[in-house]
Design a protein around this motif. Structure first.
Motif, PDB file in Angstrom:
ATOM      1  N   VAL A   1       0.883  -1.168   0.000  1.00 22.44           N
ATOM      2  CA  VAL A   1       0.000   0.000   0.000  1.00 22.44           C
ATOM      3  C   VAL A   1       0.917   1.213   0.000  1.00 22.44           C
ATOM      4  CG1 VAL A   1      -1.668   1.330   1.341  1.00 22.44           C
ATOM      5  CG2 VAL A   1      -1.872  -1.161   1.201  1.00 22.44           C
ATOM      6  N   VAL A   2       0.695   2.156  -0.902  1.00 23.43           N
ATOM      7  CA  VAL A   2       1.617   3.274  -1.099  1.00 23.43           C
ATOM      8  C   VAL A   2       0.949   4.590  -0.731  1.00 23.43           C
ATOM      9  CG1 VAL A   2       3.044   4.502  -2.782  1.00 23.43           C
ATOM     10  CG2 VAL A   2       2.796   2.012  -2.936  1.00 23.43           C
ATOM     11  N   HIS A   3       1.691   5.404   0.015  1.00 23.75           N
ATOM     12  CA  HIS A   3       1.238   6.762   0.339  1.00 23.75           C
ATOM     13  C   HIS A   3       2.452   7.668   0.305  1.00 23.75           C
ATOM     14  CE1 HIS A   3      -0.074  10.261   2.683  1.00 23.75           C
ATOM     15  NE2 HIS A   3      -1.308   9.878   2.443  1.00 23.75           N
ATOM     16  N   GLU A   4       2.429   8.688  -0.536  1.00 23.25           N
ATOM     17  CA  GLU A   4       3.557   9.611  -0.622  1.00 23.25           C
ATOM     18  C   GLU A   4       3.476  10.636   0.502  1.00 23.25           C
ATOM     19  OE1 GLU A   4       4.715  11.175  -4.439  1.00 23.25           O
ATOM     20  OE2 GLU A   4       3.649   9.559  -5.487  1.00 23.25           O
ATOM     21  N   GLY A   5       4.520  10.729   1.292  1.00 23.23           N
ATOM     22  CA  GLY A   5       4.535  11.639   2.434  1.00 23.23           C
ATOM     23  C   GLY A   5       3.950  10.984   3.674  1.00 23.23           C
TER      24      GLY A   5
END
Length: 353
Positions: free
Chosen positions: A295-299
């Motif tokens: 699961v990807v979240h930038e910041g």
């Protein structure tokens, strides 16, 4: 006499050194590590360590090395810098004295091109990200072979075909694991040496958002805040693997070491890519997300986002990221290096008699 191999190690973070030591330990011939090792523990190096003079500017980079006048085939070439001059002289002296069969470059476009001028064959490590700028392409063109420390499924769509054809996809060069993973319900948060680390207020807010789980934070943390009972700060640890092995979920950036360790254990992963040159971590993270491996979240997420992110992470099929780990990847890479060294050794000196 068997000619040695050189392994140039970039100073950013500890991952390059760990990878170099692990690969060098599997080689069938002497291997010297070359780099600036200030603040890094080289006691585990399996061969000679050549500590090079530092070539960094006191006030940082950001183009302050004379970007306007710099040749377009270089990323970094400051003028009137005695450290850089001494560094390159030391590399040249080592090459002349040791007569190496080849040099592994992990990583530096300038060192790769300098090695070519020294008539020294190179294997250049090609990191993730969009590296289609002229200095990277010239370094890739100068190399005997390229080594990508990631599987081909994570390759960038922007990579030219000729670069792909020259690349040995080593896979995730992670640790060899002897024991099966456990699962104690905890969340392991991993910050590497190469980044800015975490902020205590952000970590405390995340832990309060999920009070039913213990959060174990590995790596540097800055700032001040009240620490909830379920937040455990361990600081810099020499080996994050035991914490990852126990965790139910891992939170971390998309650095090579973290991704390799998570994949080796087949752990569910919330990936928060850190800002790096050429989009290295962002591109790799989105590659993981594309194949359902993270699961990807930038910041760093707001506290209110954490319950949803953790739930999405726990819903991942851990076999997706586990499939990226190849137990023999490190050994295969060492075999490639040894084979190319032997090939160049057999070829001999091309100078006329």
């Amino acid at each position: 006499m068997t000619r040695p191999i050189g392994y140039y190690v970039h100073h950013q973070g500890a991952g390059h050194l760990h990878r170099a030591c692990a690969v060098a330990a599997r080689l069938d011939r002497p291997c010297a590590l070359l780099g600036t090792f200030a603040g890094l523990d080289t006691a585990g190096a399996p061969g000679p360590v050549i500590d090079l003079p530092d070539d960094r500017l006191a006030d940082g980079f950001d183009g302050r090395d004379g970007e306007v006048e710099r040749p377009t085939s270089f990323h970094y070439a400051p003028l009137a810098h005695s450290g850089l001059r001494a560094r390159m002289a030391r590399i040249a002296t080592w090459a002349a004295e040791a007569d190496p069969a080849l040099l592994v470059v992990d990583v530096s476009c300038e060192v790769a091109l300098f090695a070519r001028l020294l008539s020294l064959p190179t294997l250049v490590v090609r990191l993730a990200g969009t590296r289609t700028d002229l200095p990277h392409l010239e370094a890739f063109r100068s190399a005997d072979r390229l080594i990508a420390p990631f599987p081909e499924i994570l390759e960038s769509a922007a990579t030219p075909d000729w670069v792909r054809a020259k690349t040995h996809y080593a896979g995730l060069l992670g640790p060899a694991l002897a024991a099966p993973s456990g699962d104690d319900g905890s969340i392991a948060v991993v910050f590497g040496r190469g980044g800015a680390g975490g902020t205590l207020a952000d970590l405390a807010a995340a832990a309060r958002a999920l009070p039913e789980r213990d959060w174990h934070v590995l790596g540097p943390v800055t700032g001040a805040a009240a620490v909830p009972a379920n937040l455990h700060l361990h600081g810099w640890v020499a080996d994050v693997e035991p914490w990852i092995a126990r965790a139910t979920l891992v939170v971390g950036g998309a650095g090579d070491g973290v991704v390799a360790a998570v994949a080796a254990r087949g752990k569910r992963f919330v990936c928060l890519p850190e800002e790096r040159a050429y989009g290295e971590q962002v591109e790799k993270a989105h590659g993981l997300g594309r194949i359902g491996a993270a699961v990807v979240h930038e910041g760093w997420p707001e506290a209110s986002r954490w319950p949803g992110l953790v739930a999405a992470g726990l819903a991942l099929d851990p076999r997706r990221i586990g499939a990226l780990s190849e137990p023999g990847a490190m050994a295969r890479t060492a075999v490639l290096i040894a084979e190319r060294a032997a090939w160049w050794e057999r070829r001999g000196d091309a100078a006329p008699a």
